[in-house]
Design a protein around this motif. Sequence first.
Motif, PDB file in Angstrom:
ATOM      1  N   ALA A 158       3.868 -10.230 -21.231  1.00  0.00           N
ATOM      2  CA  ALA A 158       4.304 -10.877 -19.992  1.00  0.00           C
ATOM      3  C   ALA A 158       3.539 -10.020 -18.917  1.00  0.00           C
ATOM      4  O   ALA A 158       2.434 -11.742 -17.907  1.00  0.00           O
ATOM      5  N   SER A 159       3.013  -8.975 -18.473  1.00  0.00           N
ATOM      6  CA  SER A 159       1.767  -8.234 -17.819  1.00  0.00           C
ATOM      7  C   SER A 159       0.634  -8.661 -18.272  1.00  0.00           C
ATOM      8  O   SER A 159      -0.089  -9.605 -17.282  1.00  0.00           O
ATOM      9  N   ARG A 165      -0.479 -11.232 -19.622  1.00  0.00           N
ATOM     10  CA  ARG A 165      -0.646 -12.944 -19.435  1.00  0.00           C
ATOM     11  C   ARG A 165      -0.494 -12.982 -17.677  1.00  0.00           C
ATOM     12  O   ARG A 165      -1.654 -13.745 -17.645  1.00  0.00           O
ATOM     13  N   SER A 166      -0.043 -12.486 -16.717  1.00  0.00           N
ATOM     14  CA  SER A 166       0.288 -12.390 -15.771  1.00  0.00           C
ATOM     15  C   SER A 166      -1.635 -11.537 -14.968  1.00  0.00           C
ATOM     16  O   SER A 166      -2.461 -12.217 -14.482  1.00  0.00           O
ATOM     17  N   ALA A 167      -2.173 -10.610 -15.313  1.00  0.00           N
ATOM     18  CA  ALA A 167      -3.446  -9.984 -15.223  1.00  0.00           C
ATOM     19  C   ALA A 167      -4.458 -11.285 -15.335  1.00  0.00           C
ATOM     20  O   ALA A 167      -5.208 -11.387 -15.373  1.00  0.00           O
ATOM     21  N   ARG A 168      -3.900 -11.883 -16.752  1.00  0.00           N
ATOM     22  CA  ARG A 168      -5.251 -13.009 -16.924  1.00  0.00           C
ATOM     23  C   ARG A 168      -5.142 -13.381 -15.723  1.00  0.00           C
ATOM     24  O   ARG A 168      -6.152 -14.204 -15.839  1.00  0.00           O
ATOM     25  N   GLU A 169      -3.720 -14.191 -15.929  1.00  0.00           N
ATOM     26  CA  GLU A 169      -3.955 -15.394 -15.204  1.00  0.00           C
ATOM     27  C   GLU A 169      -4.685 -15.483 -13.873  1.00  0.00           C
ATOM     28  O   GLU A 169      -5.491 -16.090 -13.594  1.00  0.00           O
ATOM     29  N   LEU A 170      -4.578 -14.479 -13.235  1.00  0.00           N
ATOM     30  CA  LEU A 170      -4.439 -13.801 -11.649  1.00  0.00           C
ATOM     31  C   LEU A 170      -6.386 -13.209 -11.777  1.00  0.00           C
ATOM     32  O   LEU A 170      -6.569 -13.232 -10.790  1.00  0.00           O
ATOM     33  N   TRP A 194      -5.635  -3.570 -14.469  1.00  0.00           N
ATOM     34  CA  TRP A 194      -3.955  -3.791 -14.418  1.00  0.00           C
ATOM     35  C   TRP A 194      -3.572  -2.281 -14.101  1.00  0.00           C
ATOM     36  O   TRP A 194      -4.034  -1.613 -14.646  1.00  0.00           O
TER      37      TRP A 194
END
Length: 195
Positions: A2-3, A5-10, A15
């Motif tokens: 999840a972390s 995925r968040s870093a990729r999406e942002l 990170w």
Amino acid sequence: AASARSARELDAVHWSEHLAFNQAGDRFAGFLLPPIQTPDAVAAAARHIASYQDSLDRPFLVETPTNYLRPVPGDLRDGEYVAAVAEAADCGILLDLHNIWTNERNGRQSVGDYLADLPLERVQEVHLAGGFETAGYYLDAHVGAIDPVLLELAAEVVPRLPHLRALIFEAVPQSVAVLGADGLRGVLESLHELA
């Protein structure tokens, strides 16, 4: 996952994660706890960080932790431990100055000695925050403005960080409300001066 995925999406430039744990087996602490600072713990942290690095091809930083426990003879010094983890994992460091200042205030390694142990060229992000005293401890509570003593310390440290990318003010929502617009503006102006 999840972390990552968040870093990729942002589209994050890097990170990070705390060098701490909050679960052991099926027990959940509800609070970030410090690991035992031994060579075996360094190796375990490096293995864990490798799983993060395998999840996303962006620089990964390990955050300098808060530790409210008394130092134990035979353990690595706080800064020595973080340095060993960063070197073993070949990762960057998120230098939370408030965390290590909190540690010093609670009887652990001095900030100066901690920084002397760290490979400062690995630091890419710095965190500053407020806290308060309770029951004989100073807490990294992310409450209030940045203490002037901590700002002075940051002014000495920031110029020594050749790869610094970000200065972050950490605050819980209630703290921002209490600071108000003028208080928050003062904090941001302090960070601007540091930058």
